[in-house]
Design an enzyme around this catalytic site. Sequence first.
Site, mmCIF file in Angstrom:
data_model
loop_
_atom_site.group_PDB
_atom_site.id
_atom_site.type_symbol
_atom_site.label_atom_id
_atom_site.label_comp_id
_atom_site.label_asym_id
_atom_site.label_seq_id
_atom_site.Cartn_x
_atom_site.Cartn_y
_atom_site.Cartn_z
ATOM 1 C CB CYS A 103 -10.810 -1.409 -9.167
ATOM 2 S SG CYS A 103 -10.797 -2.870 -7.608
ATOM 3 C CG HIS B 191 -2.200 -0.857 0.909
ATOM 4 N ND1 HIS B 191 -2.400 -2.151 1.221
ATOM 5 C CD2 HIS B 191 -3.362 -0.732 0.151
ATOM 6 C CE1 HIS B 191 -3.492 -2.493 0.802
ATOM 7 N NE2 HIS B 191 -4.042 -1.746 0.192
#
Length: 752
Positions: A674, A361
């Site tokens: 996505c 992330h």
Amino acid sequence: MLGQLRRIVQDVAQEPILNKAMAGLVSSVKHALETECCSVYLADYKQQHFMLMATDGLNQDAVGKVAIGFSEGLIGWVGQREEPINLAQAHLHPRFKVTPEVSEDSFSAFLGCPIIHHRKVLGVLTIQQAAERVFSEDEESFLVTLGVQLASVLANAEMRDAATRITPFSQQGSQFHGLPGSPGMAIGEAYVAQPASDFAAISLKRAEDPEKELALFYRAVKITKAEFNRLAERMSSHLPADALAIFDVYHQLLDAASLGREIEIQITDGWCAKSALKRVVERFARQFDDMDDPYLRERGLDIRDLGQRVLNNLLDTEQRRAKLPDKVVLVADEVTATMLAEIPREQLVAVVSLRGSVNSHAAIMARALGIPAVMGVSELPLLHWHAQRVIVDGYQGHILLSPSEALCHEYQRLITEDVALNARYMEEISLPSASKCGEQFKFMVNSGLAVELENVHAQYTDGVGLYRTEFPFIIRDQFPTEQDQVDLYAQVLGSYPGKTVVMRTLDVGGDKALPYFSIIEENPFLGWRGIRLTLDHPEIFLVQIRAMIRANIDHDNLHILLPMICDLHEVDEAIRLVKQACFELSDELEITLPLPKIGVMIEVPSTLYLLPELAAKVDFCSVGTNDLTQYLLAVDRNNARVANLYDALHPSVLRALYRLGQDAQALHFPISICGELGGEPAGVLLLAAMGFRRFSMNSSNLARIKWLLRRVELAELQQLLTEVLQCHSPKQIRAEVQRFLEQKQLLTKLRA
């Protein structure tokens, strides 16, 4: 034996200078195994040879001068075979190479063991003896175990040694490698966030202003003494007087007549405060470690504890006094959303994370911000980076510390070219989203990390394909209230009037932790995360769904996405709770509220085989290629050791996506991408050929991807896909895509 192994490895790890570390290593091994000679050769891949770096038994004059080719002699043979070689009569072996300079004529027995780090041979460790004998299995096992433990320490020592030699006036600097986390290039000054304060991370450096360093040291000592006074006062009612005497001992050690005086001398001699503290503390601690008396040996721990406390306060003082550079290269053990938020966006030019990989992330956040990032640079301790001039190449995963002016000039030219290419993409961002043959696409943005930047092209998108609701949770010190969430979600929904906004419910766990809701698991990516957590805590889930529905009252563009779905029961339970929240709000507000469309993330492999059932229960699905790749390949995407195995262009991943696309089309089940793969040129070309028409990506990739698809035809992409699906490796697949782009004369227009 285990104690000796630990001591040898610890001694090597604590010695900051590589040559001295190697000299200490061979002497310790020779003593531990009671052999007559021990030597270590280190690999030089530029010169393609092993250099004798240290020896205890051979000719000392040969150290640093004698090199043995990778394919020469017994040393080269150990490196080639990547396994131990144990010979009683080494000089009679056909691979034996006579090297007069080392003076090894008197030795017959030979045992060589490779030192391997991440599949790369770093060196060869050898022991020799005059008697003609085969070394025992225990001796061989000792050397193999030592080699395994030394590998990462040696890699670290080499990096430290290279970094220590760098000065602000270096002509060449030093280059390090990581994983390309976010594309782009930047030049700036390294700023270390939350440095780990341990002596192993401290490199020995000189200082130009001893008075300033002394002032820093005195301040750290003053704070440390105050801490000891508070601790002694707090414990005075619980401990006897003789136990409390340790705090008096600490005070005395810090005084000018003891450790404090030694540290002052080191600073006066030109060492910076951190280096002086390290040199003195480690020297005194090792002297106590070598004592026979158990009580005195324990005092080594006291010295280290004392030194650690002073170091903590020294680093804290430096951190608070440090001024942010104009162009910040953020360096951290693991970059977090909070760290990014603390640095003004106009000053942040790049990110370097010592942990994590391409799709951790931290990398995703960097891509959302449109800044280059390099991940997994774990070999170099944090404090070696501080205040150094840095070039970050996010395309190739290269980092250059203290680069020359010529190198900076060349990278600045490339950065200027990159800016010009992005300007060319932006010229077409408002044009129709279609291929050259007229096939229509929908382009949406992934949002939730840097909302202001992500919304800058809102008018050119078809909405938000993934709004990550977890990051507003992560940067707080408690769960946000329902009204907090209503205000936030209403702002996002209002930024895209008349366009779909897909909001994913809270997706924490794995590598996304809440500071106020600790989850400690041995394997967090296979644990309590995503929908599993929120269904176990309906009070969290219901508040969030209520907030989403309330925020949607004036906008009517909300879709809800459920993460980490792996079976149908989870879908049924989540839909029940969404209906409950909608019914309760309708009753409270005395209006009829429509049920938002509900979708599921396809990221757990089990859902690939549940598509017909899912299509009957929910309105749409969205493929999270990051986690789907991770789970299909059984690779932790944050683990730099296996990061080379994580690849969304792996044949199995592409074949799974192809099957998924075909099944969704047959079911007339709305599907979108996505994950990060849809925002990469190679990925979007192949996905478009598979039949995917809806892509959600970081806003920084939007203009480039639209520009690319406007220059290709579907028929030629399908031909490319046919060839790609027959490939057996990601490398082959990349070569096929590169060949296609070269034929279309597009490759040089996609990056400088």
